[in-house]
Design a protein around this motif. Sequence first.
Motif, mmCIF file in Angstrom:
data_model
loop_
_atom_site.group_PDB
_atom_site.id
_atom_site.type_symbol
_atom_site.label_atom_id
_atom_site.label_comp_id
_atom_site.label_asym_id
_atom_site.label_seq_id
_atom_site.Cartn_x
_atom_site.Cartn_y
_atom_site.Cartn_z
ATOM 1 N N HIS A 1 3.616 45.230 46.732
ATOM 2 C CA HIS A 1 4.069 46.230 45.767
ATOM 3 C C HIS A 1 5.553 46.111 45.473
ATOM 4 C CE1 HIS A 1 0.541 49.283 46.428
ATOM 5 N NE2 HIS A 1 0.159 48.142 45.879
ATOM 6 N N ALA A 2 5.887 46.270 44.198
ATOM 7 C CA ALA A 2 7.278 46.338 43.761
ATOM 8 C C ALA A 2 7.748 47.786 43.796
ATOM 9 C CB ALA A 2 7.413 45.779 42.348
ATOM 10 N N THR A 3 9.049 47.963 43.994
ATOM 11 C CA THR A 3 9.655 49.297 43.989
ATOM 12 C C THR A 3 10.752 49.333 42.939
ATOM 13 O OG1 THR A 3 9.216 49.584 46.349
ATOM 14 C CG2 THR A 3 10.852 51.039 45.368
ATOM 15 N N LEU A 4 10.539 50.110 41.890
ATOM 16 C CA LEU A 4 11.519 50.220 40.813
ATOM 17 C C LEU A 4 12.662 51.120 41.261
ATOM 18 C CD1 LEU A 4 9.027 50.968 37.889
ATOM 19 C CD2 LEU A 4 9.603 48.750 38.918
ATOM 20 N N LYS A 5 13.898 50.682 41.010
ATOM 21 C CA LYS A 5 15.027 51.511 41.384
ATOM 22 C C LYS A 5 16.162 51.321 40.374
ATOM 23 C CE LYS A 5 16.734 48.318 44.953
ATOM 24 N NZ LYS A 5 17.041 48.152 46.368
ATOM 25 N N HIS A 6 16.978 52.364 40.241
ATOM 26 C CA HIS A 6 17.010 53.638 40.989
ATOM 27 C C HIS A 6 16.741 54.737 39.973
ATOM 28 C CE1 HIS A 6 19.706 50.773 43.096
ATOM 29 N NE2 HIS A 6 19.238 51.317 44.199
ATOM 30 N N PHE A 7 15.608 55.382 40.088
ATOM 31 C CA PHE A 7 15.155 56.377 39.131
ATOM 32 C C PHE A 7 15.911 57.683 39.393
ATOM 33 C CE2 PHE A 7 11.968 59.091 37.022
ATOM 34 C CZ PHE A 7 11.672 58.313 35.914
ATOM 35 N N LEU A 8 16.808 58.073 38.517
ATOM 36 C CA LEU A 8 17.039 57.646 37.148
ATOM 37 C C LEU A 8 18.510 57.833 36.840
ATOM 38 C CD1 LEU A 8 15.555 56.778 34.468
ATOM 39 C CD2 LEU A 8 15.422 59.192 33.937
ATOM 40 N N GLY A 9 19.117 56.876 36.105
ATOM 41 C CA GLY A 9 20.476 57.032 35.625
ATOM 42 C C GLY A 9 21.566 56.639 36.593
ATOM 43 N N TYR A 10 21.231 55.961 37.683
ATOM 44 C CA TYR A 10 22.197 55.661 38.743
ATOM 45 C C TYR A 10 23.416 54.912 38.225
ATOM 46 C CZ TYR A 10 23.588 54.048 43.484
ATOM 47 O OH TYR A 10 24.242 53.798 44.658
ATOM 48 N N SER A 11 23.209 53.959 37.313
ATOM 49 C CA SER A 11 24.300 53.104 36.846
ATOM 50 C C SER A 11 25.245 53.816 35.887
ATOM 51 C CB SER A 11 23.728 51.856 36.160
ATOM 52 O OG SER A 11 22.841 52.227 35.120
ATOM 53 N N GLY A 12 24.950 55.056 35.550
ATOM 54 C CA GLY A 12 25.807 55.805 34.638
ATOM 55 C C GLY A 12 26.874 56.620 35.332
ATOM 56 N N SER A 13 27.162 56.341 36.592
ATOM 57 C CA SER A 13 28.111 57.151 37.353
ATOM 58 C C SER A 13 29.502 57.082 36.740
ATOM 59 C CB SER A 13 28.146 56.672 38.813
ATOM 60 O OG SER A 13 28.522 55.307 38.876
ATOM 61 N N ILE A 14 30.224 58.177 36.815
ATOM 62 C CA ILE A 14 31.523 58.259 36.161
ATOM 63 C C ILE A 14 32.508 57.299 36.821
ATOM 64 C CG2 ILE A 14 31.232 60.625 35.347
ATOM 65 C CD1 ILE A 14 32.948 61.551 37.700
ATOM 66 N N GLY A 15 33.302 56.645 35.982
ATOM 67 C CA GLY A 15 34.327 55.743 36.475
ATOM 68 C C GLY A 15 33.802 54.495 37.123
ATOM 69 N N GLY A 16 32.492 54.237 37.023
ATOM 70 C CA GLY A 16 31.925 53.074 37.699
ATOM 71 C C GLY A 16 31.994 53.178 39.207
ATOM 72 N N ARG A 17 31.998 54.395 39.736
ATOM 73 C CA ARG A 17 32.128 54.596 41.178
ATOM 74 C C ARG A 17 30.756 54.845 41.798
ATOM 75 N NH1 ARG A 17 35.783 58.440 39.588
ATOM 76 N NH2 ARG A 17 34.731 60.047 40.824
ATOM 77 N N ASN A 18 30.515 54.216 42.941
ATOM 78 C CA ASN A 18 29.221 54.335 43.600
ATOM 79 C C ASN A 18 28.964 55.769 44.044
ATOM 80 O OD1 ASN A 18 26.885 52.903 44.397
ATOM 81 N ND2 ASN A 18 27.511 53.043 46.523
ATOM 82 N N HIS A 19 27.759 56.257 43.799
ATOM 83 C CA HIS A 19 27.323 57.609 44.162
ATOM 84 C C HIS A 19 28.043 58.700 43.372
ATOM 85 C CE1 HIS A 19 25.300 56.876 48.326
ATOM 86 N NE2 HIS A 19 25.245 55.790 47.578
ATOM 87 N N ALA A 20 28.884 58.348 42.409
ATOM 88 C CA ALA A 20 29.600 59.375 41.660
ATOM 89 C C ALA A 20 28.630 60.129 40.755
ATOM 90 C CB ALA A 20 30.713 58.751 40.834
ATOM 91 N N PRO A 21 28.993 61.351 40.357
ATOM 92 C CA PRO A 21 28.115 62.102 39.454
ATOM 93 C C PRO A 21 27.860 61.353 38.148
ATOM 94 C CG PRO A 21 29.845 63.520 40.350
ATOM 95 C CD PRO A 21 30.188 62.111 40.744
ATOM 96 N N VAL A 22 26.730 61.657 37.546
ATOM 97 C CA VAL A 22 26.355 61.074 36.259
ATOM 98 C C VAL A 22 26.456 62.163 35.199
ATOM 99 C CG1 VAL A 22 24.499 60.017 34.926
ATOM 100 C CG2 VAL A 22 24.831 59.382 37.331
ATOM 101 N N HIS A 23 27.220 61.884 34.164
ATOM 102 C CA HIS A 23 27.344 62.815 33.048
ATOM 103 C C HIS A 23 26.676 62.185 31.839
ATOM 104 C CE1 HIS A 23 31.112 64.802 35.043
ATOM 105 N NE2 HIS A 23 29.977 65.117 35.635
ATOM 106 N N ALA A 24 25.381 62.193 31.837
ATOM 107 C CA ALA A 24 24.597 61.614 30.748
ATOM 108 C C ALA A 24 23.776 62.714 30.095
ATOM 109 C CB ALA A 24 23.674 60.516 31.276
ATOM 110 N N GLY A 25 23.797 62.729 28.768
ATOM 111 C CA GLY A 25 22.988 63.701 28.049
ATOM 112 C C GLY A 25 21.526 63.322 28.045
ATOM 113 N N PRO A 26 20.662 64.259 27.674
ATOM 114 C CA PRO A 26 19.221 63.975 27.687
ATOM 115 C C PRO A 26 18.828 62.847 26.741
ATOM 116 C CG PRO A 26 19.690 66.078 26.610
ATOM 117 C CD PRO A 26 20.952 65.648 27.273
ATOM 118 N N ARG A 27 19.581 62.643 25.661
ATOM 119 C CA ARG A 27 19.246 61.550 24.742
ATOM 120 C C ARG A 27 19.557 60.198 25.377
ATOM 121 N NH1 ARG A 27 21.202 63.660 20.833
ATOM 122 N NH2 ARG A 27 19.265 64.407 19.901
#
Length: 767
Positions: A194-220
């Motif tokens: 089995h494959a495991t898809l990651k990281h659900f959802l929006g992980y790469s959108g973290s502010i400042g490109g910082r790991n584990h940082a909050p994500v400020h992404a709109g629903p669109r």
Amino acid sequence: MTTGHSERVRALLTQMTLEEKVAQLVGYWLDQGGTIAAPMQDEMDTTSGTPLAEITRHGIGHFTRVYGTRPVDAAERAAWLVAEQRRLVAETRLGIPAIVHEEILTGLAAWRAATFPTPLAWGAAFDPDLVEEMASLIGASMRELGVHQGLAPVLDVARDPRWGRIDETIGEDPYLVGTVGTAFVRGLQLQGVHATLKHFLGYSGSIGGRNHAPVHAGPREIADVFVPPFEMAIRDGGARSVMNNYADIDGVPVASDPAIFTDLLRGRLGFDGVVVSDYFAVAFLEVMHQVAADRGEAAELALTAGIDVELPTGDAFLEPLVERVRSGRMDEEIVDRSVLRVLTQKEELGLLDPDAFAAEAPAAVDLDTPAHRDVARRLAEESIVLLSHDGALPLVDPRRIAVVGPNGDSAEALQGCYSFANHVLAGYPDHELGFAFPTVADALAAEFPEAEVTTARGCDVEGDDRSGFEEAAAVAAAADVAVVVVGDLAGLFGRGSVGEGNDTESLELPGVQRELVERIVATGTPVVMVAVTGRPYAIGWALDGAGPRPGAVLQAFFPGEEGATAIARLLSGSAAFSGRLPVSLPRSAGAQPYRYLHPTLGGPSSVTSTDPTPARPFGFGLSLAEFAYADLELTAEAPTGGSFAAAVTVTNTSGVAGTEVVQLYARDTVASVARPVAQLLGYARVPLAAGESKRVAFDVPTARLAFSDRRLVRVVEPGAIEVWAASHAEAGSRLPGAATPRALVDLTGEVHEVGPDDRRIVDVRIG
């Protein structure tokens, strides 16, 4: 996909005590002492010292990284694992074996296993079929060793190259990520794992490109950028497992959000597999997000949201969860829901069959066969991008080659963060790598056996020590050509220049590597610069600078065990350049985040003095061949709920063979919300002999043009769509590249609301 749970699974559930139930929802991490492979591992772990027989007395859901935590002999470990699975069957009351999971991002993370190019290189190859072939080999190795679940692919869409995990992504375009990622899922699961898809959802959108940082992404942005690759991998690839995003979106930690895992993942996307937590993500709800008062409340939040299994251990889902249920603060039915899913997964994998472990483990195991090597080399060759050249290539019979730079004679520099060497062996500095891994210097010596190859490091990847510059300059000055190999060293949490936890504030080459390149160029010896990196750096100075610069610049995203061989073959002309940028090559860190999928206001304009134009755009890559496009034909009119056809003739106008990556783009001329100035619709790798022409036909479902309207409903709107074929996202403008004149297709009818039955994949025919 499974539509329900079998009678066998339901009968098992009715026999289980609460302790036996929660045991199925956790992992047990063997051998982790001394190896740091997860964030805050030392602070979070509470179970690694407990004896295995004690921790599994009620059974166990997963064994965590049996092969991928320390260097172990694969055959010996496989024999131990078979015996351990038999013990679970014989000695636990219900006799339920464990799922074994491993990291597989650049191949199976085990000692002496093949190390493939990093996922960003998969994207650069624009070749889903080859990625599927690679994944099938990885899956076969897993199955041979008794591993059932791989923690890949990463389907996060690249948003900011400052993020340390950018090399784990496939690219900045959701369709490219989706098609390549889905191919990986198909290849892996073809082998019965089995494959495991990651990281659900929006992980790469973290502010400042910082790991584990909050994500400020709109629903669109969530719906139109982050969701599509997962939807493709689930609906078209049949993915059976998903892993959560560590971060929070607009203040809500994803690991505690039922809107993400229940409403969206299981409801709208139709996923019916198992959701596993990223390592320690459940406990992080207490210690990092502070939305839970203790581990028990964290367990309730995560389980209720839809996370079924806590990895890598049972910090929250064991005693704290039992206490929560026994005290009446949590409904046991929520536990039962996840247990049924886990037991169903074990049934799908054949673990509940009476003869599941009847066979003996293999006496010998080869995890790096000629087939692995062949695919690794081909994928590396297809992924390396030629960014510039002034006619210096191919290298013809050089007598003296200087290999200069910190990555010129380093095997580790060719491997990504999740390779076994950089992820595990970095903690065992005296341990051998265990298999052949040629460096660029080794490969050039093999490719040019009559040449004298000399090396000089010049400087380290990081730091400001310039004491090696003079030696490097002297070695280069005495050579016919200098191959300067610069870039990154991947690692974890501060151990390296890129990788998990290794984010950056600057997109200049680390350390003093730019100065080294400039010093070597100043010798007057022809220079080929090879950037072996995990992220795209701001190297426009080497491409378009006003002063002296390298005669050719190559971009290699951690190309793996055959990466050096691929580089040497490309430099000699034994192989042809065909890699294309899966991410925009930035001008500067100050222009980030930037991606080619931007509306008019996201690009350069007279209303701002800041120019975000990349040094090289998405899809860009040169070849030693030259190509021309002609005769674009396009369906004039198509229903909003249908499809349209596009076809173009591509011709190799040069005297050498080559492969062109034909890219079909579109722009919505008028829409109810701001739309990108260019959007990739589809693509095709087209090999062409000198002078040869081929017709490339695309059958495009209109769902490729879908977006979330003002109601946040995914729709295709009627109106004119501008379509063109090109060799990169900006072909026909400031940079060279084949392109066709733009043509219009008129989408007619009512607004079409896109549903699960709408086709998502563009069909391509080459004739």
